[in-house]
Each structure stands twice: as C-alpha cells, then as structure tokens.
Design an enzyme around this catalytic site. Structure first.
Site, PDB file in Angstrom:
ATOM      1  N   ASP A 179      -4.878  -2.253  -0.741  1.00  0.00           N
ATOM      2  CA  ASP A 179      -3.789  -2.862  -1.521  1.00  0.00           C
ATOM      3  C   ASP A 179      -4.400  -3.813  -2.550  1.00  0.00           C
ATOM      4  O   ASP A 179      -4.086  -4.997  -2.577  1.00  0.00           O
ATOM      5  CB  ASP A 179      -2.853  -3.597  -0.544  1.00  0.00           C
TER       6      ASP A 179
HETATM    7  C1  SPV Z   1       3.850  -5.310   0.203  1.00  0.00           C
HETATM    8  O1  SPV Z   1       4.576  -4.793   1.058  1.00  0.00           O
HETATM    9  O2  SPV Z   1       3.025  -4.680  -0.425  1.00  0.00           O
HETATM   10  C2  SPV Z   1       3.978  -6.715  -0.084  1.00  0.00           C
HETATM   11  C3  SPV Z   1       4.415  -7.621   0.962  1.00  0.00           C
HETATM   12  O3  SPV Z   1       3.630  -7.093  -1.164  1.00  0.00           O
HETATM   13  S1  SPV Z   1       2.997  -8.218   1.721  1.00  0.00           S
HETATM   14  O4  SPV Z   1       2.272  -7.138   2.240  1.00  0.00           O
HETATM   15  O5  SPV Z   1       3.502  -9.122   2.727  1.00  0.00           O
HETATM   16  O6  SPV Z   1       2.221  -8.951   0.721  1.00  0.00           O
HETATM   17 MG    MG Z   2       2.527  -5.886  -2.222  1.00  0.00          MG
END
Ligand code: SPV
Ligand code: MG
Length: 553
Positions: A68
């Site tokens: 991510d």
């Molecule tokens: C996501 O779901 O990608 C988010 C929320 O941005 S978190 O993972 O809590 O950052």
């Molecule tokens: Mg996110």
C-alpha cells in the site's frame, strides 16, 4: 451484476451515485461503507445490503499482491474501479491516497473518476508516494497545509457533477501531532472546499477521534475508519454524531484465512473431497457474475438455433448369426475398423452435430458402455422385438421438443445419408436404397418398400411417399429396401407415440418390427417421405458383412 434489461418496465429514475453518496454523507444517521477491492467483492457488498463501497488502497493494492505504497499505478486503480462500478449500482468512495501527486494530478484524477461513475474520492494530507498509516505512522511526513489545500481546490474546480464529493483525510494523529494540529488542518481543508473530513487514528481506543469530533462540532460531516479501535461499540460512534464509519479491510481479511485453509488442505490431502463442502459451488460464481443475464441476452440477440435433434439406437438383439463374436457382447459392440459398430453410428451423428443419443440395450447390456450416451434396457429382449424397444425408449424420454432419428445398432452409413435425411422436409422421412436386388441375391431378410413412385430422375423434383414396408412384398411391388433410417419431426412425435402404443396393445405386438410401424403410419394417412439412395450403408447381419464393414468404415 448490473445488467439492465431493455424490456424491463421503466423504473423510477435512480438517483445518481454522486447524489446518493452525498446523501449518505449528509444524513443524520450513522452510515456504513464496506470495503471492496474488485468487481466480485463489490457485488457481494451490494448484495449484503450496504449503501456504499470503500475502494480502499490497502485492499486494492493487496489484491494485486503489492504494498500500500503507491506500487500499483493510479491508472491500475482506475481500471479496477471501472470493473467495480460495472459490478454494482452502489456509490463508490475511492481511497485516492494523496491524490497521486500535486493539484494537477488531483484534478485529472477527479475527471477520470467522474467518467467512471465513481461518486467520491478521499485524499489524505501526506506526500506521494505514501505508505499505509499503520506502518510507522509517526515517521510519515505530512503535506504543507497550503499545498494540500491547492489539491482540494483544484479537485473541486475539476468536478462537473455538483454532488461529486471530496473527503479530506487528516493524518495529524497518525503522524503523532495532537488535536490542535488536527483541527487546524481540518479547518483549512474545510475552507478550501472539502465536503467532509476523515479523521484517522491508530489507537485501539477511539479517544482521538471522539476528541476531534467534540471540538469540530459539526462544521462538516466527519468520517472514521475504526480498524484499530474495533472493540468500540458502534453506539459510541452513533452518539458522537459521526457521519460514516468505514469497515475498511474486512472482506479481504475474511477471504485470506479461508483461502489459506483451502490451499493448505489441498496441498496436504491431494483430493477435492476434503474441501468441497466448505467452498462456494461453481454455480454461485456464475450467479455472482450474472451468467443468467447473458443467457437471456443470447436468446434475445442470437439467431435461434434448432433445439438439436435426438437419436434412438435400437441395439437390444444379440445377432447370433455372428457366432462367437457375440458370445460376450451384442452385435452393436462388434468391432470393425477399430471401433464397435455403435461407435461408427455415434460418430456419424456427432459429426452432424447431434449429441443426444439413447441406446436401447438388451443382450449383455453391461458390454454396451460407450461414454456420453444414455441407455435404456429392454430386459425382455429375447421375447420382444423392435417395436417394444422403441416404445421403451420413447417412454424413457418424454421430450418432444426436438426431432427424433431412429437407427439400428447394426446399420452403419455414410454421413451424407444422414445429411439428406436431415434436409428433407416432412413429418416422417425414411431413406430407401433403390438396389433391393442385392439383398435378394445374398438371400437375406430385408424391409422392402412400395412407394408412390419408383426411383427415376423425376423423383428429384417430386416428393415420393411410402405406401407399404414389409419383409414379404411381391417382387413386382418393390421399389427399394428401407435402410432402417427414420427421422420424425418434433411436431409428429405425439402421433408416433400414439401409433406405437396402439400397435403395442395388439395381439402379437411383442414380435412387431418397425416396418410394421411404418406401414401402419402410412395406412393412418401419415405422409412418410422417401429419400432414395443407392448403397453407402451396410446392415451387418453375417460374418461376411463384418468383413465388408471393415472396408466400408
Ligand atoms: C485503506 O483502507 O487503504 C485506508 C485505511 O486507507 S487504513 O488502512 O486504515 O489506512
Ligand atoms: Mg488507504
């Protein structure tokens, strides 16, 4: 999936997804979004009754197998969003990370999202490339407030639908700043045009978000992502007056242990029985894909094909004239040119596109076992003859929606004979060999026929009808020999059934043969179309025939 049927009664015009999302945001109730990361999961979210979808960066990157951290490009995200929007009618809020760059990237993103029916985007006040807030959150650098506000303004200016929403995510708590910084930023973003604030926290208690919500005092809707403070009762969020709670990663997290358990079990057990009861049936996949809509569309748009004919092969008798060749198997399973007679017959029908074949077995039924055929057994095959076998086959399959071909298990034929049978018009069509003398010369039983006219060049233009079919027919009346091949049109099948059952109730019916059925049908006034041919078929009755069949096949 969303497959509007053109003929459906016109529904009340649905609100745009942008409008529906704005209403969720602005409603007095606490609303919920559930995460989806592809078309299938989006469909599942909608079916469960949710009113909106969170297209989360964490889960979308994870389903691509990357981190991510903007490792998947923004156009790859966009491509997946298109599948998700096609798969649901729900408004989708994209987790747009930082907006993938500066103000210029944000305004292009907003235009592309609108083009793909995405209702809203959330951008967070960090720098590209970002990483997930739960990985070393304190080390994450926040954007300058002014610069982030330029992203918000550019995004709002770029939208063409007034209801498209930009949610701005305040990462001050994540980065280790306090409530003051969070509020200062929220205020600036709100002033820059943000439609809502997403206040994020990595604590296991909701203290930060509740403190923010109190101080913020409803200046605009506030959204939360309670991943870490998951033990908090939802009532707390409702009472605090949050606008939306996002369940941000829970479908993917539900799928992961299920997939891991299935993979481990299969690796260990090496069989499918061990998991079959625990997984979705394949037809559930089809349902989620909307397969039935495609089938309906095919009926609407594709030329209607004929339902495909079916075949009854009468193969109950032993054929004892073949001697010890039939000790273990009936004649139809005697091999010539590499396969049983029945195999040649099936191949000819299959080559004509006809797959639905029922074989009536009698002698040594277990030896008649070619794949992909249906079987009906005539246990009284020694006392009964062809008519009884045909009656059993007809009774075993009540489907009168398709044309029926009747064949004998010991008659092989060239493919073109089948084609001419298929092409001829008529309720009943038979193929007749003009060369009936050959059977006489070879001293064998044959089904001789008398027709409305003998074969001549004129019969090419004029239909010929059967008058009588019999083993005993005076030579002067013989116009040919029936090959045993018959086609009955679907519309005539109820009449065929009627005549078969009438004949079957008469004395001596047990020995009745199909030539008697044909004669009876003709006497009843049925038009039985005759197609003349010469040769190109073989009735295997003797050992000599078996030898001949070898070169024929
Ligand atoms: C996501 O779901 O990608 C988010 C929320 O941005 S978190 O993972 O809590 O950052
Ligand atoms: Mg996110």
């Amino acid at each position: 999936m969303t497959h509007p049927l053109p003929k459906a009664a016109p529904a009340a015009p649905a609100l745009r997804r942008t409008t529906r999302f704005r209403r969720l945001l602005e409603s007095d109730e606490l609303e919920f979004l559930l995460e989806a990361h592809n078309g299938l999961s989006a469909r599942i979210v909608e079916e469960a009754g949710f009113r909106g979808i969170w297209a989360g960066g964490l889960c979308m990157s994870a389903q691509y197998g990357v981190r991510d951290s903007n490792e998947a490009s923004w156009t790859q995200v966009l491509e997946m969003l298109e599948f998700m929007a096609d798969a649901t009618t729900l408004p989708i809020l994209l987790d747009g990370d930082t907006g993938y760059g500066n103000f210029n990237n944000v305004r292009r993103l907003v235009r592309k999202l609108e083009q793909r029916s995405i209702a809203a985007v959330c951008i967070e006040d960090k720098l590209y490339p970002k990483t997930n807030s739960f990985i070393d959150g304190e080390r994450q650098k926040l954007a300058e407030i002014d610069e982030f506000c330029s992203r918000i303004k550019a995004g709002k200016d770029a939208q063409s639908d007034d209801d498209f929403c930009i949610v701005t995510r305040v990462e001050a708590f994540i980065a280790g700043w306090g409530l003051g910084e969070a509020l200062r930023r929220a205020e600036a973003y709100h002033a820059a045009g943000a439609d809502a604030i997403l206040i994020h926290s990595a604590l296991t208690q909701p203290a930060e978000v509740l403190a923010f919500q109190r101080e913020w005092a409803g200046r605009c809707p506030v959204v939360i992502v309670p991943t870490k403070y998951s033990a908090t009762p939802t009532e707390v969020f409702r009472e605090a007056g949050f606008s939306i709670a996002i369940w941000a990663n829970h479908l993917l997290r539900a799928a992961i242990p299920a997939m891991q358990a299935c993979a481990r079990t299969l690796a260990r057990e090496q069989n499918l029985r061990s998991i079959e009861d625990d997984i979705a049936p394949v037809k559930e996949i089809f349902r989620l894909q909307g397969a039935s809509e495609l089938q309906a569309a095919e009926e609407r748009y594709l030329p209607q094909r004929e339902a495909g004919a079916r075949v009854i092969v009468l193969a109950a008798s032993r054929g004892s004239a073949l001697g010890e060749l039939t000790d273990e198997r009936p004649k139809t399973m005697v091999r010539v040119a590499g396969q049983p007679l029945l195999g040649h017959i099936v191949a000819a029908y299959n080559a004509a596109g006809i797959k639905r074949i029922t074989v009536v077995r009698g002698y040594r039924p277990e030896a008649v076992n070619l794949p992909s055929l249906s079987y009906i057994d005539n246990p009284r095959h020694e006392q009964t003859s062809e008519l009884v076998s045909l009656g059993l086959a007809l009774a075993g399959d009540p489907d009168d929606s398709r044309d029926l071909y009747v064949s004998f298990g010991d008659v092989i034929f060239r493919r073109y004979i089948l084609d001419s049978l298929a092409e001829a018009e008529g309720d009943f069509v038979i193929v007749v060999d003009t060369n009936w003398e050959e059977s006489v010369n070879r001293g064998r039983a044959a089904d001789y026929v008398r027709c409305s006219q003998p074969y001549s060049r004129r019969t090419f233009a004029q239909p010929v009808w059967l008058e009588r079919c019999a083993e005993e027919l005076p030579p002067g009346e013989r116009h040919g020999e029936w090959t045993g091949m018959l086609r009955v049109a679907a519309s005539a099948l109820p009449r065929l059934r009627g005549t078969v059952s009438d004949l079957g109730s008469q004395p001596g019916h047990e020995q009745a043969k199909l030539h008697q059925l044909l004669t009876r049908l003709a006497e009843e006034g049925e038009h039985i179309r005759v197609i003349y041919t010469t040769g190109h078929w073989l009735d295997v009755d003797s050992l000599d025939d078996v030898v001949a069949a070898g070169s024929f096949a």
